[in-house]
Each structure stands twice: as structure tokens, then as C-alpha cells.
Design a protein around this motif. Sequence first.
Motif, short mmCIF file in Angstrom:
data_model
loop_
_atom_site.label_atom_id
_atom_site.label_comp_id
_atom_site.label_asym_id
_atom_site.label_seq_id
_atom_site.Cartn_x
_atom_site.Cartn_y
_atom_site.Cartn_z
N ASN A 415 10.38 -29.59 -23.64
CA ASN A 415 11.13 -28.60 -24.41
C ASN A 415 10.31 -27.40 -24.86
O ASN A 415 10.84 -26.44 -25.38
CB ASN A 415 11.71 -29.24 -25.69
N GLY A 416 9.01 -27.46 -24.73
CA GLY A 416 8.17 -26.41 -25.30
C GLY A 416 7.99 -26.68 -26.78
O GLY A 416 8.76 -27.41 -27.40
N VAL A 417 6.95 -26.06 -27.35
CA VAL A 417 6.68 -26.27 -28.77
C VAL A 417 7.49 -25.27 -29.58
O VAL A 417 7.46 -24.08 -29.28
CB VAL A 417 5.18 -26.09 -29.06
N PRO A 418 8.24 -25.72 -30.57
CA PRO A 418 9.01 -24.75 -31.37
C PRO A 418 8.09 -23.86 -32.19
O PRO A 418 6.95 -24.26 -32.49
CB PRO A 418 9.87 -25.63 -32.27
N PRO A 419 8.56 -22.66 -32.56
CA PRO A 419 7.69 -21.71 -33.27
C PRO A 419 7.16 -22.27 -34.58
O PRO A 419 6.08 -21.88 -35.01
CB PRO A 419 8.59 -20.51 -33.54
N GLU A 420 7.88 -23.19 -35.21
CA GLU A 420 7.41 -23.69 -36.50
C GLU A 420 6.27 -24.69 -36.34
O GLU A 420 5.70 -25.12 -37.33
CB GLU A 420 8.56 -24.28 -37.31
N GLY A 421 5.92 -25.03 -35.14
CA GLY A 421 4.75 -25.87 -34.94
C GLY A 421 5.06 -27.18 -34.27
O GLY A 421 6.22 -27.59 -34.18
N PRO A 422 4.02 -27.83 -33.75
CA PRO A 422 4.23 -29.03 -32.94
C PRO A 422 4.67 -30.25 -33.75
O PRO A 422 5.24 -31.18 -33.20
CB PRO A 422 2.86 -29.28 -32.30
N ALA A 423 4.38 -30.25 -35.06
CA ALA A 423 4.75 -31.44 -35.85
C ALA A 423 6.26 -31.65 -35.82
O ALA A 423 6.73 -32.78 -35.85
CB ALA A 423 4.26 -31.30 -37.28
N SER A 424 7.02 -30.55 -35.71
CA SER A 424 8.47 -30.69 -35.73
C SER A 424 9.00 -31.34 -34.46
O SER A 424 10.14 -31.78 -34.43
CB SER A 424 9.13 -29.34 -35.94
N LEU A 425 8.17 -31.41 -33.41
CA LEU A 425 8.61 -32.13 -32.21
C LEU A 425 8.96 -33.57 -32.59
O LEU A 425 9.99 -34.10 -32.17
CB LEU A 425 7.48 -32.17 -31.18
N THR B 61 22.60 -5.75 -26.03
CA THR B 61 21.35 -6.48 -26.14
C THR B 61 21.42 -7.77 -25.34
O THR B 61 22.44 -8.46 -25.36
CB THR B 61 21.08 -6.82 -27.61
N ILE B 62 20.36 -8.07 -24.62
CA ILE B 62 20.29 -9.33 -23.89
C ILE B 62 19.68 -10.37 -24.83
O ILE B 62 18.59 -10.18 -25.36
CB ILE B 62 19.38 -9.20 -22.65
N ILE B 63 20.42 -11.45 -25.01
CA ILE B 63 19.94 -12.51 -25.89
C ILE B 63 19.58 -13.73 -25.04
O ILE B 63 20.39 -14.17 -24.23
CB ILE B 63 21.03 -12.93 -26.90
N ASP B 64 18.38 -14.21 -25.19
CA ASP B 64 18.02 -15.40 -24.43
C ASP B 64 16.85 -16.10 -25.11
O ASP B 64 16.18 -15.53 -25.97
CB ASP B 64 17.63 -15.03 -23.00
N GLN B 65 16.63 -17.34 -24.68
CA GLN B 65 15.44 -18.05 -25.15
C GLN B 65 14.23 -17.49 -24.44
O GLN B 65 14.31 -17.03 -23.31
CB GLN B 65 15.56 -19.54 -24.82
N ARG B 66 13.11 -17.54 -25.12
CA ARG B 66 11.91 -16.98 -24.53
C ARG B 66 10.80 -18.02 -24.67
O ARG B 66 10.60 -18.59 -25.74
CB ARG B 66 11.53 -15.71 -25.30
N VAL B 67 10.12 -18.27 -23.56
CA VAL B 67 8.98 -19.19 -23.62
C VAL B 67 7.71 -18.38 -23.48
O VAL B 67 7.51 -17.69 -22.49
CB VAL B 67 9.05 -20.23 -22.48
N ASP B 68 6.89 -18.42 -24.53
CA ASP B 68 5.64 -17.69 -24.48
C ASP B 68 4.51 -18.71 -24.44
O ASP B 68 4.18 -19.31 -25.45
CB ASP B 68 5.52 -16.81 -25.73
N ALA B 69 3.95 -18.89 -23.26
CA ALA B 69 2.94 -19.94 -23.02
C ALA B 69 3.45 -21.27 -23.56
O ALA B 69 4.35 -21.85 -22.99
CB ALA B 69 1.60 -19.57 -23.61
N TRP B 70 2.94 -21.73 -24.70
CA TRP B 70 3.36 -23.05 -25.18
C TRP B 70 4.52 -22.98 -26.16
O TRP B 70 5.15 -23.99 -26.44
CB TRP B 70 2.19 -23.77 -25.85
N LYS B 72 8.22 -22.18 -27.47
CA LYS B 72 9.56 -21.85 -27.02
C LYS B 72 10.33 -21.31 -28.21
O LYS B 72 10.53 -22.01 -29.20
CB LYS B 72 10.24 -23.08 -26.47
N TYR B 73 10.73 -20.06 -28.12
CA TYR B 73 11.45 -19.43 -29.22
C TYR B 73 12.94 -19.69 -29.08
O TYR B 73 13.45 -19.76 -27.96
CB TYR B 73 11.19 -17.93 -29.24
N PRO B 74 13.64 -19.80 -30.18
CA PRO B 74 15.09 -19.90 -30.09
C PRO B 74 15.66 -18.58 -29.57
O PRO B 74 14.94 -17.58 -29.53
CB PRO B 74 15.53 -20.16 -31.53
N ALA B 75 16.94 -18.59 -29.17
CA ALA B 75 17.53 -17.41 -28.56
C ALA B 75 17.36 -16.18 -29.46
O ALA B 75 17.55 -16.24 -30.67
CB ALA B 75 19.00 -17.67 -28.31
#
Lengths: 665, 172
Positions: A415-425, B61-70, B72-75
Amino acid sequence: MLSEKTKQWIDERTGYKNFFHAIFLLNFPTKRRSRWQFIWGGALVLMMLIEMVTGALMMTVYSPSEASAWGSVHYMETQVDLGWFVRGLHHYTAHMMIVAIIIHIFLVIISAGYRKPKEFIYWTSLMIGGVIIGLTITGNALPWDQKGYWSYQIETSIAGTMPVIGSTLRSLVVGGSEFGNLTLTRLYTIHVMALPVIAILLFVFHMALIRRERLRTAKIKEANDDPNVDFELDEDDPVKDEITQPYWPYQTTRTLILTLVLTGIVILQIVVYPSMKNQHLQVGIGDWEEDLPASAIKLEAPADSAFPFVARPEWFVRFLFELRHMVPKELEVLVTAVLPGVILAILVLVPFYEKVFGEKWGQRLAVAVYVGGLLIITGISWYGIKQERSAPDYALDRSQELAYAARASWLASKNGVPPEGPASLLLNDPKSMGPLIFAQHCGICHTWNGHDGTGHFIMEMKDGKKVKATPRASDLAGFATTKWIAEFLADPTAPKFFGHLGSSKGGDAILNGDMSDWAKDYVGPEGVLTKEDLEAVAALIAREAKRRDYEQPSEEVIQRGISVFSGADFKDKSGKVVEFYGYCAQCHAMKAGDPNEEGGGAAPDFNGYGSEKWLTDFIRKPGGEHFYGEKNIMPSFEESKLSKHDINLLVKWMRSEWQRPTEEK
Amino acid sequence: MRRRKFLKYCSGILGSVYATILAVPALGFLFSTLKRGQQKERTYRLTRLDDLEPGVPQRFTIIDQRVDAWTKYPAGPIGSVWITKGQDGAVTAFSSTCPHLGCVVDYVPGDEEFFCPCHAASFQTDGAVVGGPAPRGMDELKTSLKKVRGEQWVEVEYQKFETGISEKKAIG
């Protein structure tokens, strides 16, 4: 290549030849007699170079913050080409360097390398050793996984016990009293900036001293050998027998051989243990399904105090950790602060032993102290590790730690790591959090396959001994599955179900209540209900839960279940339609089993029995009129006791609903 | 002297082995990050055809999820497009990223042209360069119409292109 003339031209203007001579020790005189002995220092330099190159590479990916440290290291391990190799090289070479330092100092002591005029050479090598240990300690915490986090907690709290400066030092290093973002940025600065700079300065000083000493010896010998100079060494002067040789290529070759052998061992480690794990345990003790094989786990789980982890420090400070447990509490500071100081003093004072005991016995004492000290330290560490491994819960705890690590790694890859950090995984994962919530809130009365959900048993004190506690309510593993319901119907008074209720306050009414009477009357050899009847009605009720593991029974079975539930069209063992007075709908409401909605009200409502909503409502208010009503003895778990987030995870876990490797979302 | 030469030779070989152990992973490590950030073109359903006013470009505006290296941002917003419905009903879409240096292009209703505020590049409503430093016209995106529950929806294949060159080349 450049022509001789050009080289000459450049050298006249830059002096580069001398510069290279200085750097690569091209004509640096070394002792010929001990050419295999003095290669450890050179190997350490080459290993330090490996650390610098791999460290710089990792700096291009690593990100020092609570939210991204773990994620960036996981990314490095899984996504960056050869990232696992670079990180492994950095990790294991650091440990190899500590081994090399220990050997190097031993060789220095047995060849009296601390003797006048070389005291400062010896002291600087001790200091470099100290810096390398500091680098290893700070480096291990950087991934901010459970292991790094907890061992750094121990190490900084050991530093905090130092008299006078302790607490100030700790908050300086940690960046406040609590671990957080500042801890990581400081850790990072110390690891990549402060300590390397100190190490390089010490190394330059160390080399300058060695060079000075070697050149001096060479000059003395030259003067001794030169008949034109009026200088004669004493007969017993060791310099007299010394045959010097340039460093390049004689020592260089040997140094490189040693470096490559040590690096080979390191690479072997990386390949055999690619995941930096002690592999003496497998995931899967307890009820855990494997998300990843142990060999594919890249890191321990992300640092989070919500998840259990038995903290252990690095192997080279392990003895302090063990000693700390062996002494009474008041003496702890002796172990954590005084003892390291004493060890340091013993090592630093080695050059002065000979002042007191004479050269021969002084050196013997130094060797004895060094080797003896190492043996004692090894013994203590070995004993501690052995003790820990044989502790009753070690295998279970460790396999759970590995299971959390595997789960987090798998979720991060998926799923990738959420922006709030890996602990939330893990904090948002039913599979990880469910057992913990169950153990905390439900495990006091209920069990899960006999344990508290996490694999541990609830213990209680009985006659001064710790014994497995008797549960007070039913075992909920497999709740609302066909098998669980059928088992319950066959004997509600079994210890797995209502059996223990009688011992709790008000529980007798349930243990000897209508449900138990029903089973006595209708189930068993004399009862009118067959095993198939029970299974059919169980399958019918279990259908309400819509569990993922529910196996749809045949239409015939469902019909049979309905006839048991509603009493209509009930056939006895001989297949004859008879009147059946023990039908469920008398007390329980369930539309699927009782289409006319005649019954219910006296006992828990089975509409949606075991579903997410039903379970949530039940846990929130088991005494509600749809559930046990006045007979209820289970405490209710309102929002204030069990948050919406937690009850959701708990219910999902009880229904075994979580993201699995086998099914794609 | 022969021994000395031999050892020099050995040193050279061992030194190269040592260097290789470092250099190979280093190159692999560094170059693998070049793969990062490659995006596949994806289709986004942006507006109902009937909601577009003929001849007037509108920004979406294009709304999508974005994965930046590790991470994953919400939409969230990842870019925007200008969509125009011609008088004949034909739909054209342009990426709002200026082909010059990547600023966001505005539409100036009075002048009826696109205008990039960074370096004053201007474009006709059909995307062709009017003036300013832009090396090529605005980047047109593929559009399609899709019928959803009786209504025509505009779908756009959003893509990013290299800026600053005259050729229209997708990034990645």
C-alpha cells in the motif's frame, strides 16, 4: 598515460608525487618482522572508506524523520537496485570494524605498541575505537524500527544515569526529554557529521604520530648503519634488529588481502542473512498466518510504543545491560556509569603498568587484563543471551515481533507508507491491533483459542504461585462460524462456552439458564435433535455473519436449519414430520430462520448475528433489549472505554477480515 | 626486485577488486533512482459535456493518489487541464503546464488567448504559439466522450511532457 616529461612538468609546479607518497604511504617505512601483524590498522582504514562510500549512498535515500525514516529504509531495501547490498555492507562492515578494533588493540598490546614514545599512538587508537562504537550505536537507531528505537532508548537512558552531566547529556542527544523528530535529526547529525569528523581528525593525528615514530626509527637505524656517522646503538636496542621496508607494496598487498577477507565474510553475512535478522526463529508461532517468509523481512516493525517489543542493546554493550539486571537497583549507576569509566581507565593506563611492574610484568599484566576483560564481557553477554533465549515466552515474543515486522513490510510494499508515518500501517490494521485490543479489554474474561489473543496466557496468583487463570467467559476464536455455533449448541455448559460463567457474579443464571436446559432436553442421545440438525441450524445462523470463511451449505441443509429454527416441517430421526417444541424462534429472532417473524425477544436477536454491526452493537451494549437484556453480566464498552477506531479493528479481527497476501484488493 | 614487482601487481589486482565491490553497488544504487516518478497516462472523467460553455476554455483539476518514493499520499491535486468545447461540439483539452518552463498557464477571457504569467508566453485557443518564449504550442491531451447514465462525460488522458524543447515528449 602522461609522458615522463609532462609528469615532471606538473610535479615541478604541484609537487604531486610527494603528495601521493604521503597519502599512499609509498615510502613509509614499516617493520619487516611484523608485516602480518600491522595490517589491521590499514584494513580498518579501508573498511572506514567502505562505510563512507556506502553511507554517502544511503544519504541519497534516507530521510531522518519519524514519519519517513522507516519508509525510506524499507524503500532502499526493496526498491533501490542493490540497496539491500549497500545497506548490508554498511551495517555488517561496521560490526566487523568493532571486531577489527578489538583485535588491533590486542596486537598493539602484545607487541608493546604503547611503550614510549608511542603512548599517544595507543591512546588515539583507543579513542578511534570509542568513536566507532558511537557510530554503530547511533547508526543502528536510524531506521527507527522497533529494534533501533528501543535499543536507543536503553542506550540513552544508560547515558542519562551518568552522575552530574547525565540528564543534560541525554536531553542534548535526544533533543528534549521525549523521543521524537528532533531525536532523529540529532541522531543523523551525530552519525553522519559529528562522529565522522572526530574520527577523521583523530585518524590524522594517529597517522601523523605513527609517521613521526617510524621516520625517527628509520633515521636512527640509518645513522647506526652509516660508518661515517659517529653513532652506535646499544647492543640490546630493538631498533638494531629492525629491518625496515617501504609500505608500498609490501604492506599494501597484505592489508588488501586482509580487507578483502573481512569484506568477504561481511558479504557472506549479507547473502546468508539478507534481512539482518536472527533467523533462529520462524514466524508463525501462535495463530499468525505468515505475510512474508522470515527471510523477506527487511526491517523490524516501525517504532511504536503500542506494539510489544523486548528491547535488547547491541552485542558490544550487552554486558552492561545484563550487569544492570544482576545488581541491586541502588548499584545500577555503578554498572551503567562507573563501570564503563573503570574499563576505560584500565585501558588508558596500560602504558603506565610498566612504570610500576617493570617492562616484562607490566606487559604481561596488560595482556592479562585485556584478554581477561574480554573473556568476562563475552561470558556475561553469552550468559545473558542464553538466559533470554531459554525464557518461557522468548520464542513466542520474538516470533510475534517478527510477525509484526513481516506484516508492516508487507503492508508497506503493498500500500505504500501513509504520510502520517509507518506506525499507522499497523495501528490501522485489524490483524495487528485486534489481538492487542482483545488482550487488553476482553482477555480478562474471554479467551481466544485458550490464550488472550496475543498467544500469552492470563496468569493469576494462586497459593503464592503464578498459574494459568481460569477464564470467566466463553472462548471467542471462531465466533459465529458454523463450527463454533454447532459446538456451542451441542453443549452450552462446556468450559469453552458457559462453563465458567457459574463462578462469576450473576453468571449462574446463564449457566443454568434456558439455553442450557434446552440443550439438556433436545440434544444428546435422548434428544430429538441429531448432529445434522445442529449443524444445519448452525450453518443457517452463521450465514448471518457473512464471514469470509463461510462455506455456503446446500439448499437442503438451509431448509433443515429453518425447520429447526422455526419448528415448522420438523422431521425427526426417522424422517417423519413431528411437532418440535424446542425451536429457536421461541426466544431468538431471526428473519432468515423464521420468515413470519413470530418469535424472539427473550434472548439475543440473531438478525445479522456475528456481523460487523451486530458485534459492534453487542460489545457496546450487551445488556440491550436485543441482546441479553436483564440477564446480561458482561460490562458494556461505550465509546469512552473503547474508541470507535479500536472497536472497529477488534470486530474486523474477530471476523478475520484484513488485507491478505492471497487475495488482491 | 622481482618480488617487489609481483607485490605491486598483486596490490593492483586486489585494489581493483576492492574498488569493484564498492563501485558496482554504488552505480546500481544511484542509477536506480532515475526510474522514480515515472507515471503512466491515466484517464480522468472531468466534466459533463453539457456543463461546458461553447468556445470558453475551463480549467479542471486532476485529482489522484500520488506515490512519492515510499510515501503514498491520499488523493489530491496532481495537475490541471484546460478543456474547450468548440461551437461544433468537438472537445479539446490542453495540459495547463506551460511548455516553456512548466508554469501554470492562465486563460484571459477578454483577449481570448492563453497566457503564462511567468515569462509572458501566449497561445491561441487552439494551443498554437502567439508570442513569447514557448518553444512549442500547448500540449494537447487525448479526450474522449463517455456516456454515463444517459449523460455525455468528457474524459481526458492526463500526461506530463518535457518542458523547454520544441518536441512534445512525454516524461518517463
